[in-house]
Enzyme design. Structure first.
Site, short mmCIF file in Angstrom:
data_model
loop_
_atom_site.label_atom_id
_atom_site.label_comp_id
_atom_site.label_asym_id
_atom_site.label_seq_id
_atom_site.Cartn_x
_atom_site.Cartn_y
_atom_site.Cartn_z
N HIS A 23 0.85 -1.19 0.00
CA HIS A 23 0.00 0.00 0.00
C HIS A 23 0.89 1.24 0.00
CE1 HIS A 23 -3.40 2.62 0.67
NE2 HIS A 23 -2.69 3.21 1.62
N SER A 24 0.49 2.23 -0.78
CA SER A 24 1.20 3.49 -0.89
C SER A 24 2.62 3.22 -1.37
CB SER A 24 1.14 4.24 0.46
OG SER A 24 1.48 5.59 0.29
N MET A 25 3.63 3.67 -0.64
CA MET A 25 5.00 3.41 -1.07
C MET A 25 5.26 1.90 -1.16
SD MET A 25 8.49 4.48 0.85
CE MET A 25 10.00 3.63 0.49
#
Length: 181
Positions: A23-25
């Site tokens: 998730h995200s980075m």
């Protein structure tokens, strides 16, 4: 970045089928890990799940949060519901958290995408329909990174929709994993 230690750790495990989720980075990390495994001739995931991050080739124009001053960065993180108010309100704790956050942001924001052939594994993408850090087009662009099945799910919520939509995300992951052989 943390890619090489993750790849090294995966190579020490028994060769069982696996999937990666980021998730995200973490989406960028899991994608890069998958590419690195391939470049080393090692088995990759049976399925790649990415969430809350535009496709790596579609990142142009994304705000550079790592370049913001501390106060501006804290405001953005608060708006994203990325840090609990109790932490943001604690100056001593924030002085410990900010260097780590800034290092993570700078690592992700300095990523340079290089065109490579699509991955062999399916990619399932999750996004929050109110996430200011992604766009439907940026999330859809992940389809170019696979030569296999692609699935995009937009769920209610912002950048951290995975907390409020946990059951829906887990249900989708279970369903997608059930289609892998």
């Amino acid at each position: 970045m943390i890619v090489d230690p993750v790849v090294d750790g995966l190579t020490r495990l028994d060769p069982l089928p696996f999937a990666l989720f980021g998730h995200s980075m973490g989406a960028l990390v899991s994608f890069t890990v998958t590419r690195r495994l391939r470049s080393r001739g090692l088995p990759g995931p049976g399925l790649l799940f990415v969430s809350g991050w535009n496709a790596p080739q579609a990142r142009d124009g994304t705000p550079r949060l790592g370049q913001l001053g501390d106060e501006d960065l804290m405001r953005v993180l608060h708006r994203l519901d990325g840090i609990p108010p109790e932490v943001i309100g604690n100056a001593e704790l924030m002085s410990l958290v900010m260097p780590v956050l800034r290092a993570d942001l700078n690592a992700a924001e300095s990523y340079v995408h290089r065109d490579e052939p699509p991955l062999a594994c399916p990619i399932s993408v999750f996004g929050g329909n109110g996430d200011p850090t992604t766009t439907a087009a940026g999330l859809s662009a992940w389809s170019a990174q696979t030569g296999s099945a692609f699935r995009l799910r937009l769920l209610p919520g912002g950048h951290f929709f995975i907390h409020t939509q946990r059951r829906a995300v887990l249900r989708a992951i279970r369903g997608d994993l059930g289609t892998c052989r």
